[in-house]
Design an enzyme around this catalytic site. Structure first.
Site, PDB file in Angstrom:
ATOM      1  CB  THR A  31     141.047 -41.689  54.243  1.00 45.94           C
ATOM      2  OG1 THR A  31     140.638 -40.464  54.471  1.00 45.94           O
ATOM      3  CG2 THR A  31     141.163 -42.528  55.508  1.00 45.94           C
ATOM      4  CG  ASN A 165     148.553 -42.690  58.754  1.00 46.46           C
ATOM      5  OD1 ASN A 165     149.975 -42.766  59.045  1.00 46.46           O
ATOM      6  ND2 ASN A 165     148.040 -42.292  57.885  1.00 46.46           N
ATOM      7  CB  ALA A 256     155.008 -44.731  50.304  1.00 48.88           C
ATOM      8  N   GLY A 257     152.336 -45.502  51.528  1.00 54.34           N
ATOM      9  CA  GLY A 257     151.532 -46.410  52.038  1.00 54.34           C
ATOM     10  C   GLY A 257     150.142 -46.299  51.635  1.00 54.34           C
ATOM     11  CG  ASP A 258     148.252 -42.585  52.270  1.00 56.60           C
ATOM     12  OD1 ASP A 258     147.997 -43.308  53.413  1.00 56.60           O
ATOM     13  OD2 ASP A 258     148.396 -41.339  52.010  1.00 56.60           O
TER      14      ASP A 258
END
Length: 302
Positions: A31, A165, A256-258
């Protein structure tokens, strides 16, 4: 809508490989990574805050200094005498990362212990962002308080965004993980899972199945990431698929996702439509994975 983006979770000490057989110390966490990139992507009139709990030791103070230097609002962060911050080490093989963690005494595990403080931290936020790790590190009673606080904030006008996640090692058991994530989906305006996780832990056959399951749980919009494959965006009335541009040189897939989540939400909250938001997310993630570490300071995010 309030122009405040608030991310909630655990910021940790990161030990990242340099490529020369040594490790560099930094600060990161799912986060926190999203908040850091959101600050770079959102217009200047937005405030980006981070809410967690830290200790009162030197490394906690270094972490707070880092957050402030990153132009993140830290006023609501709790300080505890009985805890410190967690640490993780990244190990890389062919661009894919694995992690070793030291977090049993992490102060962030107590971030929802004080319900009054939590409610105050959420007050005034336009967008509240959290993850499955935020939920997983909390004791079960605090997890319930956290979700109740989210519901209250939504009634007051806040939007919420959630990346499941899925990390089973952090949870009491797999059934609790799945039940808690499903409950949290019902509190969310934006649900942003990675299909690899959903396939592994929910058994979803396709990204569309993941989208349908989360919509049925009450999520407003579901954005299913799938590495280099199509991104699926669905809500109650529509469904679209988008193919990200290929990335030829992958160095490190950390964050990458963050970073995708940060750029997608920043574009969408700034008046962008779904195609433009997916494009922004995919472009930023594609840049991030060509560098080492979670936070890549040299990138242009516009």
């Amino acid at each position: 809508m309030s122009l405040k983006f608030l991310a909630i979770g655990e910021c940790m000490v990161e030990m990242a490989p340099t490529g020369e057989g040594t490790y560099a110390m930094g600060f990161a966490g799912d986060t926190l990574n999203t908040a850091w990139y959101a600050r770079k992507c959102l217009p200047a009139d937005w405030t980006v805050g981070y809410y967690t709990a830290v200790g009162r030791d030197q490394v906690s103070e270094q972490m707070l200094s880092f957050l402030k230097e990153s132009d993140l609002e830290t006023a609501a962060i709790q300080k505890r005498d009985d805890r410190t911050v967690g640490l993780y080490m990244i190990q890389l093989k062919d661009g894919e990362r694995s992690f070793a963690y030291w977090r049993s005494q992490s102060a962030a595990r107590c971030l929802a212990a004080d319900g009054t403080h939590l409610a105050s931290a959420l007050s005034g936020a336009g967008l509240i962002y959290f993850s499955g790790i935020t939920l997983a590190i909390l004791p079960s009673e605090d997890r319930a308080k956290f979700l109740d606080a989210l519901r209250t904030a939504r009634k007051a006008g806040a939007k919420t965004a959630f990346d499941p996640n899925l990390r089973p090692r952090l949870w009491e058991d797999a059934d609790t993980m799945r039940a808690s994530v499903t409950e949290a989906a019902g509190c969310c305006d934006f649900l942003m899972p990675s299909f690899e996780d959903e396939l592994a832990h929910f058994g979803d056959a396709t990204p569309d199945v993941s989208a349908d399951r989360y919509l049925a749980a009450g999520a407003g919009m579901v954005v299913v990431k799938n590495g280099p494959e199509e991104v699926i965006c669905a809500d109650a009335g529509s469904r679209q698929a988008f193919q990200p541009a290929p990335v030829s040189s992958i160095v490190d897939t950390t964050a990458a996702g963050d970073s995708f989540n940060a750029a997608f939400l920043a574009k969408y909250l700034s008046g962008g439509d779904v195609p433009a938001s997916v494009d922004a997310g995919a472009r930023l993630a594609g840049k991030v994975i060509q560098h080492r570490g979670a936070l890549v300071a040299c990138l242009e995010t516009a």
